[in-house]
Write a protein that holds these residues in place. Structure first.
Motif, PDB file in Angstrom:
ATOM      1  N   THR A 154       0.828  -1.200   0.000  1.00  0.00           N
ATOM      2  CA  THR A 154       0.000   0.000   0.000  1.00  0.00           C
ATOM      3  C   THR A 154       0.869   1.259   0.000  1.00  0.00           C
ATOM      4  O   THR A 154       0.600   2.207  -0.738  1.00  0.00           O
ATOM      5  CB  THR A 154      -0.952   0.000   1.215  1.00  0.00           C
ATOM      6  N   LYS A 155       1.912   1.252   0.818  1.00  0.00           N
ATOM      7  CA  LYS A 155       2.799   2.417   0.884  1.00  0.00           C
ATOM      8  C   LYS A 155       3.478   2.674  -0.457  1.00  0.00           C
ATOM      9  O   LYS A 155       3.624   3.827  -0.878  1.00  0.00           O
ATOM     10  CB  LYS A 155       3.838   2.238   1.992  1.00  0.00           C
ATOM     11  N   GLU A 156       3.891   1.619  -1.141  1.00  0.00           N
ATOM     12  CA  GLU A 156       4.530   1.795  -2.453  1.00  0.00           C
ATOM     13  C   GLU A 156       3.537   2.323  -3.481  1.00  0.00           C
ATOM     14  O   GLU A 156       3.889   3.159  -4.317  1.00  0.00           O
ATOM     15  CB  GLU A 156       5.186   0.497  -2.925  1.00  0.00           C
ATOM     16  N   MET A 157       2.293   1.871  -3.415  1.00  0.00           N
ATOM     17  CA  MET A 157       1.291   2.394  -4.339  1.00  0.00           C
ATOM     18  C   MET A 157       1.003   3.869  -4.040  1.00  0.00           C
ATOM     19  O   MET A 157       0.825   4.671  -4.964  1.00  0.00           O
ATOM     20  CB  MET A 157       0.017   1.549  -4.294  1.00  0.00           C
ATOM     21  N   LEU A 158       0.999   4.239  -2.760  1.00  0.00           N
ATOM     22  CA  LEU A 158       0.856   5.653  -2.401  1.00  0.00           C
ATOM     23  C   LEU A 158       2.037   6.472  -2.912  1.00  0.00           C
ATOM     24  O   LEU A 158       1.860   7.570  -3.453  1.00  0.00           O
ATOM     25  CB  LEU A 158       0.737   5.805  -0.881  1.00  0.00           C
ATOM     26  N   GLY A 159       3.228   5.929  -2.748  1.00  0.00           N
ATOM     27  CA  GLY A 159       4.428   6.599  -3.242  1.00  0.00           C
ATOM     28  C   GLY A 159       4.371   6.790  -4.751  1.00  0.00           C
ATOM     29  O   GLY A 159       4.761   7.836  -5.272  1.00  0.00           O
ATOM     30  N   LEU A 160       3.866   5.796  -5.453  1.00  0.00           N
ATOM     31  CA  LEU A 160       3.728   5.888  -6.906  1.00  0.00           C
ATOM     32  C   LEU A 160       2.754   6.993  -7.290  1.00  0.00           C
ATOM     33  O   LEU A 160       3.059   7.830  -8.146  1.00  0.00           O
ATOM     34  CB  LEU A 160       3.281   4.543  -7.483  1.00  0.00           C
ATOM     35  N   ALA A 161       1.592   7.006  -6.656  1.00  0.00           N
ATOM     36  CA  ALA A 161       0.592   8.035  -6.976  1.00  0.00           C
ATOM     37  C   ALA A 161       1.140   9.429  -6.699  1.00  0.00           C
ATOM     38  O   ALA A 161       1.016  10.337  -7.532  1.00  0.00           O
ATOM     39  CB  ALA A 161      -0.690   7.793  -6.184  1.00  0.00           C
ATOM     40  N   CYS A 162       1.767   9.606  -5.557  1.00  0.00           N
ATOM     41  CA  CYS A 162       2.327  10.916  -5.213  1.00  0.00           C
ATOM     42  C   CYS A 162       3.424  11.321  -6.187  1.00  0.00           C
ATOM     43  O   CYS A 162       3.495  12.481  -6.604  1.00  0.00           O
ATOM     44  CB  CYS A 162       2.878  10.898  -3.785  1.00  0.00           C
ATOM     45  N   SER A 163       4.268  10.380  -6.564  1.00  0.00           N
ATOM     46  CA  SER A 163       5.358  10.677  -7.496  1.00  0.00           C
ATOM     47  C   SER A 163       4.830  11.087  -8.859  1.00  0.00           C
ATOM     48  O   SER A 163       5.384  11.973  -9.512  1.00  0.00           O
ATOM     49  CB  SER A 163       6.275   9.466  -7.635  1.00  0.00           C
ATOM     50  N   MET A 164       3.741  10.457  -9.279  1.00  0.00           N
ATOM     51  CA  MET A 164       3.145  10.840 -10.559  1.00  0.00           C
ATOM     52  C   MET A 164       2.577  12.252 -10.492  1.00  0.00           C
ATOM     53  O   MET A 164       2.789  13.055 -11.397  1.00  0.00           O
ATOM     54  CB  MET A 164       2.081   9.836 -10.975  1.00  0.00           C
ATOM     55  N   VAL A 165       1.870  12.556  -9.411  1.00  0.00           N
ATOM     56  CA  VAL A 165       1.283  13.886  -9.260  1.00  0.00           C
ATOM     57  C   VAL A 165       2.382  14.948  -9.185  1.00  0.00           C
ATOM     58  O   VAL A 165       2.242  16.041  -9.738  1.00  0.00           O
ATOM     59  CB  VAL A 165       0.347  13.943  -8.037  1.00  0.00           C
ATOM     60  N   LEU A 166       3.485  14.616  -8.529  1.00  0.00           N
ATOM     61  CA  LEU A 166       4.606  15.554  -8.432  1.00  0.00           C
ATOM     62  C   LEU A 166       5.462  15.555  -9.698  1.00  0.00           C
ATOM     63  O   LEU A 166       6.381  16.361  -9.821  1.00  0.00           O
ATOM     64  CB  LEU A 166       5.467  15.215  -7.212  1.00  0.00           C
TER      65      LEU A 166
END
Length: 113
Positions: A46-58
């Motif tokens: 879950t944390k890695e998927m959150l990191g992925l989403a945030c990285s895409m938005v950034l």
């Protein structure tokens, strides 16, 4: 050398160079990042998927590649990663689309590596 190997090789070499500088603040920052993605109330996947989403938005392509690799290691499926992509595009807007394209390309590379 494929895209995945090139990215991982470059990241490893540069991280070694950065750590060799022995800067306490930088080392603590890297350690904070490492610890944030450890198992806790949220699981690592879950944390890695959150990191992925945030990285895409950034819009950080290096971060997107890193988190895609970790997502693959955690067993994220195509269906799950595309849901993450959908959320990132929804939150980030159309400016995320070029990063989304590169993320899809890298995800495909990871699957054949």
């Amino acid at each position: 050398m494929n895209k995945v190997e090139k990215f991982n090789d470059y990241r490893t070499r540069m991280n070694e160079k950065i750590m060799a500088a022995d800067n306490k603040v930088i080392k603590r920052f890297f350690n904070l990042d490492t610890n944030a993605y450890q198992q806790g109330a949220l699981n690592v996947k879950t944390k890695e998927m959150l990191g992925l989403a945030c990285s895409m938005v950034l819009r950080c392509d290096d971060c997107v590649k890193y988190h895609l690799g970790k997502c693959q290691e955690c067993g994220v499926t195509d269906e799950e990663v595309y849901e993450v992509f959908a959320i990132a595009n929804l939150i980030g807007g159309s400016i995320v689309i070029p990063h989304f394209r590169r993320a899809v390309e890298y995800w495909e590379e990871l699957k054949i590596s």
